[in-house]
Write a protein that holds these residues in place. Structure first.
Motif, PDB file in Angstrom:
ATOM      1  N   SER A  97       0.957  -0.998  -0.113  1.00  8.62           N
ATOM      2  CA  SER A  97      -0.055  -0.151  -0.139  1.00  8.62           C
ATOM      3  C   SER A  97       0.979   1.308   0.159  1.00  8.62           C
ATOM      4  CB  SER A  97      -0.686   0.037   1.248  1.00  8.62           C
ATOM      5  OG  SER A  97      -1.719  -0.980   1.291  1.00  8.62           O
ATOM      6  N   PRO A  98       0.877   2.128  -0.933  1.00  6.73           N
ATOM      7  CA  PRO A  98       1.648   3.318  -1.021  1.00  6.73           C
ATOM      8  C   PRO A  98       1.296   4.200  -0.060  1.00  6.73           C
ATOM      9  CG  PRO A  98       0.152   3.268  -2.919  1.00  6.73           C
ATOM     10  CD  PRO A  98      -0.176   1.903  -2.232  1.00  6.73           C
ATOM     11  N   PRO A  99       2.196   5.011   0.314  1.00  6.76           N
ATOM     12  CA  PRO A  99       2.061   6.025   1.605  1.00  6.76           C
ATOM     13  C   PRO A  99       0.733   6.771   1.352  1.00  6.76           C
ATOM     14  CG  PRO A  99       4.184   5.912   1.362  1.00  6.76           C
ATOM     15  CD  PRO A  99       3.449   5.013   0.101  1.00  6.76           C
ATOM     16  N   HIS A 100       0.486   7.432   0.380  1.00 10.13           N
ATOM     17  CA  HIS A 100      -0.524   8.329  -0.039  1.00 10.13           C
ATOM     18  C   HIS A 100      -1.916   7.624   0.112  1.00 10.13           C
ATOM     19  CE1 HIS A 100      -0.537   6.505  -4.137  1.00 10.13           C
ATOM     20  NE2 HIS A 100      -1.819   6.895  -4.261  1.00 10.13           N
ATOM     21  N   LEU A 101      -1.833   6.137  -0.250  1.00 12.08           N
ATOM     22  CA  LEU A 101      -3.135   5.370   0.077  1.00 12.08           C
ATOM     23  C   LEU A 101      -3.255   5.154   1.415  1.00 12.08           C
ATOM     24  CD1 LEU A 101      -5.483   3.965  -1.376  1.00 12.08           C
ATOM     25  CD2 LEU A 101      -3.875   1.966  -1.804  1.00 12.08           C
ATOM     26  N   GLN A 102      -2.333   4.986   2.229  1.00  9.49           N
ATOM     27  CA  GLN A 102      -2.469   4.591   3.598  1.00  9.49           C
ATOM     28  C   GLN A 102      -3.028   5.668   4.221  1.00  9.49           C
ATOM     29  OE1 GLN A 102       1.296   3.137   5.887  1.00  9.49           O
ATOM     30  NE2 GLN A 102       1.943   2.709   3.562  1.00  9.49           N
ATOM     31  N   LEU A 103      -2.457   6.880   4.017  1.00 11.48           N
ATOM     32  CA  LEU A 103      -3.043   8.183   4.440  1.00 11.48           C
ATOM     33  C   LEU A 103      -4.360   8.552   4.238  1.00 11.48           C
ATOM     34  CD1 LEU A 103      -2.468  10.705   6.413  1.00 11.48           C
ATOM     35  CD2 LEU A 103      -1.520  12.024   4.318  1.00 11.48           C
ATOM     36  N   THR A 104      -5.003   8.330   2.941  1.00 14.30           N
ATOM     37  CA  THR A 104      -6.298   8.744   2.345  1.00 14.30           C
ATOM     38  C   THR A 104      -7.259   7.684   3.012  1.00 14.30           C
ATOM     39  OG1 THR A 104      -5.918   7.696   0.435  1.00 14.30           O
ATOM     40  CG2 THR A 104      -5.613  10.072   0.469  1.00 14.30           C
ATOM     41  N   ILE A 105      -6.597   6.279   3.241  1.00 13.04           N
ATOM     42  CA  ILE A 105      -7.639   5.319   3.895  1.00 13.04           C
ATOM     43  C   ILE A 105      -7.826   6.032   5.451  1.00 13.04           C
ATOM     44  CG2 ILE A 105      -7.624   3.123   4.584  1.00 13.04           C
ATOM     45  CD1 ILE A 105      -6.253   1.973   2.029  1.00 13.04           C
ATOM     46  N   ALA A 106      -6.863   6.138   6.156  1.00 12.54           N
ATOM     47  CA  ALA A 106      -6.940   6.494   7.494  1.00 12.54           C
ATOM     48  C   ALA A 106      -7.745   7.809   7.892  1.00 12.54           C
ATOM     49  CB  ALA A 106      -5.709   6.446   8.130  1.00 12.54           C
ATOM     50  N   LEU A 107      -7.366   8.848   6.857  1.00 16.19           N
ATOM     51  CA  LEU A 107      -8.444  10.064   6.908  1.00 16.19           C
ATOM     52  C   LEU A 107      -9.633   9.705   6.629  1.00 16.19           C
ATOM     53  CD1 LEU A 107      -5.970  12.637   5.462  1.00 16.19           C
ATOM     54  CD2 LEU A 107      -6.557  12.183   7.662  1.00 16.19           C
ATOM     55  N   ARG A 108     -10.167   8.970   5.724  1.00 21.49           N
ATOM     56  CA  ARG A 108     -11.394   8.618   5.328  1.00 21.49           C
ATOM     57  C   ARG A 108     -12.316   7.982   6.523  1.00 21.49           C
ATOM     58  NH1 ARG A 108     -15.922  10.347   2.550  1.00 21.49           N
ATOM     59  NH2 ARG A 108     -16.963   8.495   1.740  1.00 21.49           N
ATOM     60  N   TYR A 109     -11.364   6.902   6.921  1.00 18.76           N
ATOM     61  CA  TYR A 109     -11.828   6.279   8.356  1.00 18.76           C
ATOM     62  C   TYR A 109     -12.459   7.202   9.254  1.00 18.76           C
ATOM     63  CZ  TYR A 109     -12.148   2.802  12.075  1.00 18.76           C
ATOM     64  OH  TYR A 109     -12.368   2.233  13.216  1.00 18.76           O
ATOM     65  N   MET A 110     -11.230   7.985   9.708  1.00 20.05           N
ATOM     66  CA  MET A 110     -11.263   8.817  10.863  1.00 20.05           C
ATOM     67  C   MET A 110     -12.350   9.787  10.569  1.00 20.05           C
ATOM     68  SD  MET A 110      -7.356   9.541  11.839  1.00 20.05           S
ATOM     69  CE  MET A 110      -6.282   8.150  12.064  1.00 20.05           C
ATOM     70  N   THR A 111     -12.512  10.389   9.234  1.00 18.38           N
ATOM     71  CA  THR A 111     -13.767  11.370   9.059  1.00 18.38           C
ATOM     72  C   THR A 111     -14.828  10.899   9.010  1.00 18.38           C
ATOM     73  OG1 THR A 111     -13.550  11.306   6.718  1.00 18.38           O
ATOM     74  CG2 THR A 111     -11.932  12.924   8.117  1.00 18.38           C
ATOM     75  N   THR A 112     -15.248   9.584   8.563  1.00 19.08           N
ATOM     76  CA  THR A 112     -16.466   9.002   8.524  1.00 19.08           C
ATOM     77  C   THR A 112     -16.964   8.136   9.576  1.00 19.08           C
ATOM     78  OG1 THR A 112     -15.721   7.076   7.159  1.00 19.08           O
ATOM     79  CG2 THR A 112     -16.303   9.037   5.923  1.00 19.08           C
ATOM     80  N   GLY A 113     -16.326   7.612  10.511  1.00 15.87           N
ATOM     81  CA  GLY A 113     -16.266   6.599  11.376  1.00 15.87           C
ATOM     82  C   GLY A 113     -17.100   5.327  10.972  1.00 15.87           C
TER      83      GLY A 113
END
Length: 164
Positions: free
Chosen positions: A88-104
């Motif tokens: 998983s490239p770093p930008h994908l890791q970050l966007t997955i985590a951000l999406r998870y954190m923002t949507t719950g």
């Protein structure tokens, strides 16, 4: 009679399979059964390119510039996450985590939306959360006691909430 039994005996010999052939067939069947379907994470959708600024903010609650700056800050500490050989490239890791954190959302639904296994979502979220926690002291500052009233009144003007 003798001739007939000799013919039947030779036919039986010809019908017996070679033991080597049988073993090879069994090995091939075992290899097919042991083959595990693997997830391959393709960079098929880069959110930085796929979404315009408004769509990006709607999904991740921050601007592309903010995410890019954050990514450059933590990129050195992000290893490429492997899920059985699928990085998983770093930008994908970050966007997955951000999406998870923002949507719950739950991790399995995040996995379905992002096209990665749930275990990768879990790894991304925990890794990014740890990196953000490391950055917090540099970016989060509590006001000095003598400035609290001024800052609370400024906050109430900006956010429309009173702090006291």
């Amino acid at each position: 009679m003798r001739r007939r039994s000799a013919l039947i005996g030779s036919q039986n010999l010809n019908l017996r399979p070679n033991i080597g052939t049988v073993l090879l067939q069994h090995l091939a069947a075992l290899q097919r059964a042991a083959t595990v379907e693997r997830y391959v994470i393709h960079d098929r959708m880069n959110p930085f390119r796929s979404y315009n600024n408004e769509e990006f903010v709607a999904r991740y609650r921050v601007t592309k510039e903010c995410v890019t700056e954050l990514l450059e800050t933590i990129r050195h500490s992000l290893a490429i996450v492997h899920n059985r050989g699928s990085p998983s490239p770093p930008h994908l890791q970050l966007t997955i985590a951000l999406r998870y954190m923002t949507t719950g959302n739950f991790q399995p639904s995040m996995a379905n939306c992002s096209g990665v296994p749930q275990s990768s979502v879990s790894t991304c979220v925990s890794t990014i959360a740890a990196r953000l926690a490391e950055l917090a002291p540099r970016h989060i500052r509590f006001p000095e006691p003598n400035n609290e009233k001024t800052i609370m009144s400024q906050f109430s003007v900006i956010a429309g909430m009173t702090g006291w």
